[in-house]
Design a protein around this motif. Structure first.
Motif, short mmCIF file in Angstrom:
data_model
loop_
_atom_site.label_atom_id
_atom_site.label_comp_id
_atom_site.label_asym_id
_atom_site.label_seq_id
_atom_site.Cartn_x
_atom_site.Cartn_y
_atom_site.Cartn_z
N ARG A 47 0.82 -1.21 0.00
CA ARG A 47 0.00 0.00 0.00
C ARG A 47 0.85 1.26 0.00
N ALA A 48 2.11 1.15 0.48
CA ALA A 48 3.02 2.29 0.43
C ALA A 48 3.76 2.39 -0.90
N PRO A 251 7.39 0.64 8.18
CA PRO A 251 7.19 -0.09 9.44
C PRO A 251 5.76 -0.61 9.58
N VAL A 252 5.59 -1.55 10.49
CA VAL A 252 4.26 -2.06 10.81
C VAL A 252 3.43 -0.94 11.42
N THR A 253 2.18 -0.82 11.00
CA THR A 253 1.28 0.19 11.54
C THR A 253 1.02 -0.07 13.02
N THR A 254 1.10 0.97 13.83
CA THR A 254 0.87 0.86 15.27
C THR A 254 -0.38 1.66 15.68
N ASP A 255 -0.83 1.43 16.90
CA ASP A 255 -1.95 2.22 17.42
C ASP A 255 -1.57 3.70 17.48
N TRP A 271 -6.54 1.33 9.50
CA TRP A 271 -5.27 0.73 9.07
C TRP A 271 -4.52 1.65 8.12
N PRO A 272 -4.05 2.80 8.63
CA PRO A 272 -3.23 3.66 7.79
C PRO A 272 -1.86 3.04 7.57
N VAL A 273 -1.09 3.67 6.71
CA VAL A 273 0.27 3.22 6.43
C VAL A 273 1.20 4.41 6.62
N VAL A 274 2.31 4.19 7.33
CA VAL A 274 3.34 5.22 7.46
C VAL A 274 4.63 4.69 6.83
N CYS A 275 5.39 5.59 6.24
CA CYS A 275 6.62 5.15 5.59
C CYS A 275 7.56 6.34 5.44
N GLU A 276 8.75 6.05 4.97
CA GLU A 276 9.73 7.10 4.68
C GLU A 276 9.38 7.78 3.35
N PRO A 277 9.95 8.97 3.09
CA PRO A 277 9.69 9.64 1.81
C PRO A 277 10.31 8.92 0.62
N ARG A 390 11.12 -5.87 14.15
CA ARG A 390 10.65 -6.17 12.79
C ARG A 390 11.80 -6.63 11.91
N LEU A 391 12.94 -5.95 12.03
CA LEU A 391 14.08 -6.28 11.19
C LEU A 391 14.70 -7.62 11.58
N CYS A 392 14.59 -7.99 12.86
CA CYS A 392 15.14 -9.27 13.33
C CYS A 392 14.23 -10.45 13.00
#
Length: 510
Positions: A47-48, A251-255, A271-277, A390-392
């Motif tokens: 979605r990102a 990253p995984v979406t958080t509260d 369920w929004p999505v956040v990400c880097e530019p 998440r990365l591990c």
């Protein structure tokens, strides 16, 4: 963007509320968007990334016949279907810039979502519709159902066995259950299209695997061969599987992300999505019945993706593995914390410069020196808050694909493997299940029991962890690798992560 919205004033994200929102929304009439792509694995990254690119095209008045229908096959996908249906398949994408700026947008390119186990007829109707010209995938590295060491399709997987048995029952005219795997669904749809004389679709993998299209071709045709060799040959001959390189830290979406969207933008989004530019997509131009004009929104549509894939997998992805285990052991919990530490910056750049870069091919249009420094800046973005947990996670799917090839190439050419061996040793230490303060580590991995049992043997057999040939091939037989690996493992266990990283960078591991 204003932050004056009180929670009580927030509006649910729905088609009927779009005109009342204070953030950018689709500029196109979504009622004119028709499905051209069925996507397996609708999560944050899809979605990102892919859905975002299509939304950009649609905002330019293009690609309205390339709308996305998500398709879920796993039990956990039911929640995504529920949220997407409640929100008319809309969601908020928020870019988090390093300076704290937030850049929101409502994405509208996904127009349907089908949960295949609960809606088998709808799923097959979508997959066999002539208008469906691409089936795309973000099913994670572990979704391709292959043996890590041999690369061969795992025909013993119970879900695969089930689908093959049901397909055979159908061919005999017996009642059968619908397919339960992405392999069963896609191959059944292709079989039906073949019989009906409908042109096949392109299968477009967007997963973090080197040669992801080649891998998809191998695994889907392997499944088809078990079902019907003639069908497998037809798929081999007629279905394109373009390779691609995809990149955007998501990253995984958080509260907290949900709350941010509500408070900052007045939008209730489950369920929004956040990400880097930053975002990048290099895509091989190999399609059977058309494709969206991706190049119009910055996708690098190229004849050969391999140089871009190697660059991303061996620099970005392998560096994520390099930083996550020792960072976690040292007490950090977020990627940006690790990448604001000068010691770890030196360590990551040393790995990239000394060991990863010599295994790369020339990458047209990319300044590798600048790219590597930009990676550190991206990792250090404090607003993305990418967790080390998440990365591990799922290391046994990641290390064999992203790092082991670097080690093998350097061994073959006489190159240095000290830092790569240190990364593997940090995973082995992490898999012992406690950090340096004695706190338990929740190891998340499909092979959790196996890797933790191996790590538990370190006192008696220091090479136990790397004896797993499915993960490491024959690395245990190469002293050029085992010597720095053992030095790093002993140091992680005795001196701790920071001292080990410092010694690895300085060349004083012993």
């Amino acid at each position: 963007m204003s932050s004056d919205h009180a929670a009580g004033q927030a509006r649910p994200l729905k088609r009927s509320n779009l005109d009342a929102l204070d953030i950018p929304v689709p500029a196109y009439d979504r009622s004119n968007v028709t499905v051209g792509i069925v996507h397996f694995g609708v999560g944050g990254f899809h979605r990102a990334h892919q859905a975002m690119y299509l939304d950009q095209l649609m905002n330019q008045g293009e690609a309205l016949d390339w709308g996305i229908a998500g398709m879920g096959v796993l039990p956990g996908d039911a929640r995504m279907q529920e949220v997407m249906e409640e929100q008319d398949h809309l969601y908020t994408l928020v870019l988090k810039h390093p300076d704290g700026t937030l850049e929101p947008r409502v994405i509208g390119s996904i127009v349907d979502y089908v949960l295949a186990p609960a809606q088998p007829e709808r799923a097959m109707d979508l997959l066999t519709a002539p208008s469906t010209r691409i089936v795309s995938l973000t099913i994670t590295e572990g979704g391709y159902n292959f043996n890590q060491a041999t690369g061969r399709f795992d025909e013993t997987n119970p879900a695969v066995v089930h689908d093959l048995e049901q397909a055979q029952a159908t061919e005999k005219g017996l009642s059968a259950e619908p397919p339960a795997t992405v392999f069963g669904l896609v191959v059944e749809a292709l079989a039906q299209r073949k019989v009906a004389g409908i042109e096949p679709f392109t299968v477009m993998s967007c997963d973090n695997i080197q040669g992801n299209g080649d891998m998809a071709r191998e695994q889907f045709t392997a499944y088809a061969r078990l079902r019907d060799p003639a069908l497998a040959q037809w798929i081999q001959d007629t279905v394109p599987f373009p390779n691609s390189m995809v990149d955007r830290i998501t990253p995984v979406t958080t509260d907290a992300d949900r709350e941010l969207v509500t408070q900052e933008f007045g939008v209730e989004d489950a369920w929004p999505v956040v990400c880097e530019p930053f975002t990048q997509w290099a895509l091989e131009d190999s399609f059977v019945s058309g494709r969206p004009p991706f190049e119009d929104v910055g996708v690098q549509v190229v004849p050969d993706v391999v140089p871009y894939e190697l660059m991303k997998l061996r620099l970005l992805n392998a560096s994520h593995q390099a930083l996550c285990y020792p960072g976690y052991l040292a007490g950090y919990r977020y990627a940006h914390e690790v990448c604001q530490d000068p010691l770890f910056i030196d360590y990551l750049l040393a790995y990239m410069d000394r060991e990863a870069t010599p295994t790369l091919q020339p990458v047209e249009g990319v300044d590798l020196h600048a790219y590597k420094r930009q990676l550190i800046e991206r990792f250090a973005n404090p607003n993305v808050r990418d967790t080390l947990a998440r990365l591990c996670a799922e290391s046994s799917d990641r290390i064999p694909k992203w790092l082991v090839p670097v080690i093998k190439e350097n061994l073959a050419t006489g190159g240095d493997v000290t830092l790569s061996a240190t990364i593997v040793a940090s995973w082995a230490r992490y898999a012992e299940g406690t950090d340096e303060d004695g706190q338990p580590i929740d190891v998340v991995d499909q092979r959790k029991d196996r890797v933790m049992i191996a790590a538990a043997q370190h006192d008696d057999d220091e090479l136990a962890f790397i004896r797993d040939s499915e993960l490491f091939g024959d690395l245990v037989e190469h002293p050029e690798f085992t010597e720095p690996y053992l030095a790093a493992l002993r140091s992680f266990r005795g001196q701790g992560a920071r001292a080990t990283i410092q010694a690895a960078v300085n060349g004083t591991l012993a």
